[in-house]
Design a protein around this motif. Sequence first.
Motif, PDB file in Angstrom:
ATOM      1  N   GLU A  18       0.811  -1.215   0.000  1.00 12.93           N
ATOM      2  CA  GLU A  18       0.000   0.000   0.000  1.00 12.93           C
ATOM      3  C   GLU A  18       0.853   1.279   0.000  1.00 12.93           C
ATOM      4  OE1 GLU A  18      -3.897  -0.591   2.378  1.00 12.93           O
ATOM      5  OE2 GLU A  18      -2.362  -1.743   3.476  1.00 12.93           O
ATOM      6  N   ILE A  21      -0.409   4.678   1.067  1.00 10.79           N
ATOM      7  CA  ILE A  21      -0.569   4.956   2.502  1.00 10.79           C
ATOM      8  C   ILE A  21       0.784   5.025   3.195  1.00 10.79           C
ATOM      9  CG2 ILE A  21      -1.458   4.053   4.704  1.00 10.79           C
ATOM     10  CD1 ILE A  21      -3.765   2.799   3.098  1.00 10.79           C
ATOM     11  N   TYR A  22       1.651   4.052   2.902  1.00 15.81           N
ATOM     12  CA  TYR A  22       2.895   3.900   3.662  1.00 15.81           C
ATOM     13  C   TYR A  22       4.136   4.407   2.939  1.00 15.81           C
ATOM     14  CZ  TYR A  22      -0.215   0.999   6.401  1.00 15.81           C
ATOM     15  OH  TYR A  22      -1.271   0.552   7.151  1.00 15.81           O
ATOM     16  N   SER A 101       1.692   6.469   8.839  1.00 19.42           N
ATOM     17  CA  SER A 101       0.448   7.156   8.480  1.00 19.42           C
ATOM     18  C   SER A 101      -0.148   7.821   9.717  1.00 19.42           C
ATOM     19  CB  SER A 101      -0.556   6.164   7.886  1.00 19.42           C
ATOM     20  OG  SER A 101      -0.986   5.239   8.871  1.00 19.42           O
ATOM     21  N   ASN A 102      -1.093   8.709   9.486  1.00 15.98           N
ATOM     22  CA  ASN A 102      -1.795   9.355  10.595  1.00 15.98           C
ATOM     23  C   ASN A 102      -2.906   8.414  11.051  1.00 15.98           C
ATOM     24  OD1 ASN A 102      -3.305  10.851  12.355  1.00 15.98           O
ATOM     25  ND2 ASN A 102      -3.419  12.664  11.064  1.00 15.98           N
ATOM     26  N   ILE A 103      -2.657   7.688  12.128  1.00 16.63           N
ATOM     27  CA  ILE A 103      -3.629   6.695  12.591  1.00 16.63           C
ATOM     28  C   ILE A 103      -4.931   7.336  13.052  1.00 16.63           C
ATOM     29  CG2 ILE A 103      -1.829   5.038  13.189  1.00 16.63           C
ATOM     30  CD1 ILE A 103      -2.392   5.715  16.178  1.00 16.63           C
ATOM     31  N   ASN A 105      -6.496   9.601  11.430  1.00 17.28           N
ATOM     32  CA  ASN A 105      -7.218  10.029  10.238  1.00 17.28           C
ATOM     33  C   ASN A 105      -7.489   8.834   9.322  1.00 17.28           C
ATOM     34  OD1 ASN A 105      -8.406  11.909   8.540  1.00 17.28           O
ATOM     35  ND2 ASN A 105      -6.516  12.288   7.413  1.00 17.28           N
ATOM     36  N   ARG A 106      -7.639   7.667   9.934  1.00 20.92           N
ATOM     37  CA  ARG A 106      -7.873   6.442   9.170  1.00 20.92           C
ATOM     38  C   ARG A 106      -9.123   5.749   9.692  1.00 20.92           C
ATOM     39  NH1 ARG A 106      -2.842   3.030   8.100  1.00 20.92           N
ATOM     40  NH2 ARG A 106      -4.361   2.050   6.736  1.00 20.92           N
ATOM     41  N   GLU A 107      -9.213   4.458   9.478  1.00 20.73           N
ATOM     42  CA  GLU A 107     -10.381   3.720   9.947  1.00 20.73           C
ATOM     43  C   GLU A 107     -10.515   3.862  11.465  1.00 20.73           C
ATOM     44  OE1 GLU A 107      -8.383   1.271   6.623  1.00 20.73           O
ATOM     45  OE2 GLU A 107      -7.727   2.393   8.383  1.00 20.73           O
ATOM     46  N   ARG A 110      -8.368   1.991  13.911  1.00 22.85           N
ATOM     47  CA  ARG A 110      -6.948   2.348  13.983  1.00 22.85           C
ATOM     48  C   ARG A 110      -6.678   3.556  14.878  1.00 22.85           C
ATOM     49  NH1 ARG A 110      -4.139  -0.609  10.071  1.00 22.85           N
ATOM     50  NH2 ARG A 110      -5.405  -1.183   8.272  1.00 22.85           N
ATOM     51  N   THR A 111      -7.708   4.213  15.356  1.00 18.60           N
ATOM     52  CA  THR A 111      -7.489   5.436  16.131  1.00 18.60           C
ATOM     53  C   THR A 111      -7.139   5.162  17.591  1.00 18.60           C
ATOM     54  OG1 THR A 111      -9.834   5.703  16.669  1.00 18.60           O
ATOM     55  CG2 THR A 111      -9.051   6.740  14.632  1.00 18.60           C
TER      56      THR A 111
END
Length: 144
Positions: A18, A21-22, A101-103, A105-107, A110-111
């Motif tokens: 990915e 994303i990464y 990634s900004n965890i 600002n994801r699913e 993942r926050t």
Amino acid sequence: MKILVLHGPNLNMLGTREPEIYGSLTLDDINAALSQLALDLGIEIECFQTNSEGRLVDRIQSAAGLFDGILINPAAYTHTSIAIRDAIAAAALPAVEVHLSNIHNREKFRTKSYIAPMAIGQICGFGADSYLLGLRAIFNHIKK
């Protein structure tokens, strides 16, 4: 000063996994950049990657007395591993949590980070620079 750098699951796939994303850098690229920064700062680092939660716990537990701090990207274990959280607490070493990634600002799943409450700080969303910022942060924290 010696810092243990831990990379969690699937980070061995960086460069192909990915990339939107990464990013396109490999784990070897990130480790090389960290090694150069460590040299510039006059410190030692030891990098370790595993896909196994138990092996991460083992490395954290064995860090006390050998390292001055931990820089960790727990990857997917961020959101699931109470064992890694507890190992960091037990090691009683300063730790910085990093993510490419900004965890936040994801699913939604993942926050949540089980690691962040045990860390002196969390850096995310800056790609490979998250690691470099994290190494500088833990260096400055320990140096004080």
